[in-house]
Enzyme design. Structure first.
Site, PDB file in Angstrom:
ATOM      1  N   CYS A 147     -13.746  -2.298   0.437  1.00  0.00           N
ATOM      2  CA  CYS A 147     -12.929  -2.403  -0.785  1.00  0.00           C
ATOM      3  C   CYS A 147     -12.942  -3.809  -1.368  1.00  0.00           C
ATOM      4  O   CYS A 147     -12.531  -4.004  -2.510  1.00  0.00           O
ATOM      5  CB  CYS A 147     -11.503  -1.974  -0.500  1.00  0.00           C
ATOM      6  N   HIS A 287      -6.305  -4.736  -5.312  1.00  0.00           N
ATOM      7  CA  HIS A 287      -7.034  -3.544  -4.870  1.00  0.00           C
ATOM      8  C   HIS A 287      -6.083  -2.355  -4.931  1.00  0.00           C
ATOM      9  O   HIS A 287      -4.961  -2.401  -4.419  1.00  0.00           O
ATOM     10  CB  HIS A 287      -7.557  -3.761  -3.453  1.00  0.00           C
ATOM     11  N   ASN A 317      -7.754   5.434  -4.323  1.00  0.00           N
ATOM     12  CA  ASN A 317      -8.448   4.248  -3.815  1.00  0.00           C
ATOM     13  C   ASN A 317      -9.959   4.452  -4.001  1.00  0.00           C
ATOM     14  O   ASN A 317     -10.564   5.273  -3.313  1.00  0.00           O
ATOM     15  CB  ASN A 317      -8.085   4.072  -2.335  1.00  0.00           C
TER      16      ASN A 317
HETATM   17  O1  UT7 Z   1      -8.646   0.457   0.946  1.00  0.00           O
HETATM   18  C1  UT7 Z   1      -8.684  -0.028   2.244  1.00  0.00           C
HETATM   19  C2  UT7 Z   1      -7.378  -0.278   2.765  1.00  0.00           C
HETATM   20  N1  UT7 Z   1      -6.618   0.933   2.982  1.00  0.00           N
HETATM   21  C3  UT7 Z   1      -5.332   0.874   2.831  1.00  0.00           C
HETATM   22  O2  UT7 Z   1      -4.838  -0.145   2.419  1.00  0.00           O
HETATM   23  C4  UT7 Z   1      -4.466   2.052   3.246  1.00  0.00           C
HETATM   24  C5  UT7 Z   1      -3.291   1.509   3.999  1.00  0.00           C
HETATM   25  N2  UT7 Z   1      -2.363   2.506   4.517  1.00  0.00           N
HETATM   26  C6  UT7 Z   1      -1.572   3.254   3.746  1.00  0.00           C
HETATM   27  O3  UT7 Z   1      -1.644   3.218   2.542  1.00  0.00           O
HETATM   28  C7  UT7 Z   1      -0.522   4.095   4.434  1.00  0.00           C
HETATM   29  O4  UT7 Z   1      -0.420   3.735   5.777  1.00  0.00           O
HETATM   30  C8  UT7 Z   1      -0.781   5.619   4.342  1.00  0.00           C
HETATM   31  C9  UT7 Z   1      -0.554   6.073   2.916  1.00  0.00           C
HETATM   32  C10 UT7 Z   1      -2.200   5.934   4.774  1.00  0.00           C
HETATM   33  C11 UT7 Z   1       0.200   6.366   5.234  1.00  0.00           C
HETATM   34  O5  UT7 Z   1       1.544   6.044   4.912  1.00  0.00           O
HETATM   35  P1  UT7 Z   1       2.598   5.716   6.066  1.00  0.00           P
HETATM   36  O6  UT7 Z   1       3.907   5.529   5.446  1.00  0.00           O
HETATM   37  O7  UT7 Z   1       2.035   4.555   6.837  1.00  0.00           O
HETATM   38  O8  UT7 Z   1       2.616   7.062   6.878  1.00  0.00           O
HETATM   39  P2  UT7 Z   1       2.334   7.274   8.425  1.00  0.00           P
HETATM   40  O9  UT7 Z   1       0.933   6.972   8.748  1.00  0.00           O
HETATM   41  O10 UT7 Z   1       3.399   6.575   9.157  1.00  0.00           O
HETATM   42  O11 UT7 Z   1       2.559   8.817   8.579  1.00  0.00           O
HETATM   43  C12 UT7 Z   1       3.857   9.339   8.551  1.00  0.00           C
HETATM   44  C13 UT7 Z   1       3.803  10.829   8.774  1.00  0.00           C
HETATM   45  C14 UT7 Z   1       3.005  11.241   9.997  1.00  0.00           C
HETATM   46  O12 UT7 Z   1       3.681  12.326  10.585  1.00  0.00           O
HETATM   47  P3  UT7 Z   1       4.487  12.129  11.964  1.00  0.00           P
HETATM   48  O13 UT7 Z   1       3.461  11.675  12.952  1.00  0.00           O
HETATM   49  O14 UT7 Z   1       5.521  11.078  11.665  1.00  0.00           O
HETATM   50  O15 UT7 Z   1       5.044  13.475  12.215  1.00  0.00           O
HETATM   51  C15 UT7 Z   1       1.708  11.748   9.417  1.00  0.00           C
HETATM   52  O16 UT7 Z   1       1.106  12.724  10.228  1.00  0.00           O
HETATM   53  O17 UT7 Z   1       3.170  11.445   7.652  1.00  0.00           O
HETATM   54  C16 UT7 Z   1       2.162  12.335   8.130  1.00  0.00           C
HETATM   55  N3  UT7 Z   1       1.116  12.428   7.129  1.00  0.00           N
HETATM   56  C17 UT7 Z   1       1.161  13.272   6.106  1.00  0.00           C
HETATM   57  N4  UT7 Z   1       2.065  14.205   5.737  1.00  0.00           N
HETATM   58  C18 UT7 Z   1       1.814  14.900   4.616  1.00  0.00           C
HETATM   59  C19 UT7 Z   1      -0.007  11.694   7.053  1.00  0.00           C
HETATM   60  N5  UT7 Z   1      -0.720  12.065   5.982  1.00  0.00           N
HETATM   61  C20 UT7 Z   1      -0.017  13.047   5.373  1.00  0.00           C
HETATM   62  C21 UT7 Z   1      -0.220  13.807   4.215  1.00  0.00           C
HETATM   63  N6  UT7 Z   1       0.715  14.737   3.876  1.00  0.00           N
HETATM   64  N7  UT7 Z   1      -1.313  13.668   3.444  1.00  0.00           N
END
Ligand code: UT7
Length: 360
Positions: A147, A287, A317
């Site tokens: 990215c 980004h 993204n």
């Molecule tokens: O471009 C390169 C750099 N990339 C980035 O900068 C991405 C950086 N990361 C992020 O933007 C965020 O971490 C995410 C958007 C990917 C995830 O958000 P989060 O608030 O960190 O969520 P999480 O990973 O803590 O997930 C929370 C919950 C999990 O469930 P449990 O384990 O708490 O039961 C996930 O399984 O949300 C669940 N989950 C979803 N639920 C519904 C993960 N993806 C989804 C989804 N729909 N698509």
């Protein structure tokens, strides 16, 4: 963090006496200013027409529009047609950048394509773009900084221009992320989109242009965001295909944390090197990974919300294309006027990060 400063041209003088051995190459630096200023003389972008909404994704994986919107800010993203490759997206963006600069393909000396989704392992996507554009005079190569690729490419191009090696460099950040996404993995498939952003990099006398660039990397965290197989470490096999190792994988939470810290540091570094404050910046283009990351970066940089450009809600993204598309849209929407200071801050797999401060 490595830095490049383009604001102060310096001069090298002719050698005081003739060398006994003739120089093996015609060194264009001798007798000329060692550095010349660098400008972005045209920008362009392209996203494919097909829209994939959060509602469409609800039908593919266990997710919801509410989750995606609240966690990321993304409402929809673009997806390339099956027969459309990264080089096709790149060419469309390039044609628009050339047109904005008033140039044709035959004016290009060098093409740099930043991508993690090349048409194939080799030849480079840049060579395919060269052929499709008909840029017969141009040298061409790819770079890979995920990215952060657009800012890395801009930094590389600026050195070629400032050193008189090339007059006209085309940079393109282009991605067909949809080809490398595991459409059964809700953790990642909701986040990414396809597109391309391009710019023409040249010297323009009396123009400020690119003031500084800062680049950084940390391979210690290489596994936070990766596409594990298909390279020399894990060549493609039935086993790697069965394990779905040819798709992107990400530790989202840790990537989030590192992204905020790195983009803030890169932004501050660019400001410090330019002797500017955040209040001097008209438009900050981070980004476009996630609106929460952008808000955190803005807050820590001390920026007002109206200084931040976002289009993540429409495109998701788009990796290396992200800030290139953002810059082009910000210019076309009138968010950036001649003389404005513009700050790009990027972060991606590698890990890589960077910033570019531009006087438009
Ligand atoms: O471009 C390169 C750099 N990339 C980035 O900068 C991405 C950086 N990361 C992020 O933007 C965020 O971490 C995410 C958007 C990917 C995830 O958000 P989060 O608030 O960190 O969520 P999480 O990973 O803590 O997930 C929370 C919950 C999990 O469930 P449990 O384990 O708490 O039961 C996930 O399984 O949300 C669940 N989950 C979803 N639920 C519904 C993960 N993806 C989804 C989804 N729909 N698509």
């Amino acid at each position: 963090m490595t830095r490049s400063d383009f604001s102060t041209p310096t001069t090298v003088s002719e050698p005081s006496s003739k060398s006994a051995t003739p120089a093996p190459f015609n060194n264009p630096r001798v007798g000329r200013p060692a550095l010349r200023t660098v400008s972005m003389t045209g920008v362009g972008s392209y996203v494919p027409p097909q829209i994939l909404t959060n509602a469409d994704l609800e039908r593919l994986v266990e997710t919801s529009d509410e989750w995606i919107t609240s966690r990321t800010g993304i409402r929809e993203r673009r997806v390339a047609a099956p027969g459309e490759a990264t080089s096709d997206l790149a060419c469309e963006a390039a044609r628009r950048a050339l047109s904005a600069a008033g140039l044709t393909a035959s004016d290009i000396d060098l093409i740099i394509v930043a991508t993690i989704t090349p048409d194939m392992q080799f030849p480079s996507t840049a060579c395919l773009v060269q052929q499709k554009l008909g840029a017969r005079r141009a040298a061409a190569f790819d770079i890979q900084a995920a990215c952060s690729g657009y800012v890395y490419a801009l930094d590389i191009a600026s050195h070629f221009v400032s050193s008189h090696t090339y007059d006209t460099v085309l940079i393109i950040g282009a991605e067909k992320m949809s080809a490398f996404i595991d459409w059964t993995d809700r953790n990642t498939c909701v986040l990414f989109g396809d597109g391309a952003g391009a710019a023409i990099v040249q010297h323009r006398p009396h123009s400020h242009g690119l003031i500084t660039t800062c680049l950084g990397a940390n391979g210690d965290d290489a596994t936070l965001l990766e596409l594990p197989a298909g390279g020399s470490a894990r060549p493609a096999s039935n086993d790697t295909v069965n394990q779905r190792l040819h798709f992107l994988r990400m530790d989202g939470k840790e990537t989030f944390r590192k992204a905020v810290a790195a983009m803030v540091a890169a932004g501050q570094e660019a400001l410090a090197r330019s002797h500017l404050t955040i209040q001097d910046i008209r438009c900050i283009i981070p980004h476009q990974a996630n609106h929460r990351i952008m808000s955190a970066v803005a807050e820590r940089l001390g920026a007002r919300p109206d200084q931040i450009f976002t289009n993540v809600e429409r495109y998701g993204n788009t990796s290396a294309a992200s800030v290139g598309i953002g810059l082009d849209e910000a210019v076309r929407e009138g968010r950036i006027q001649t003389g404005d200071y513009v700050l790009l801050v990027v972060f991606g797999a590698g890990l890589t990060w960077g910033s570019a401060l531009i006087r438009w």
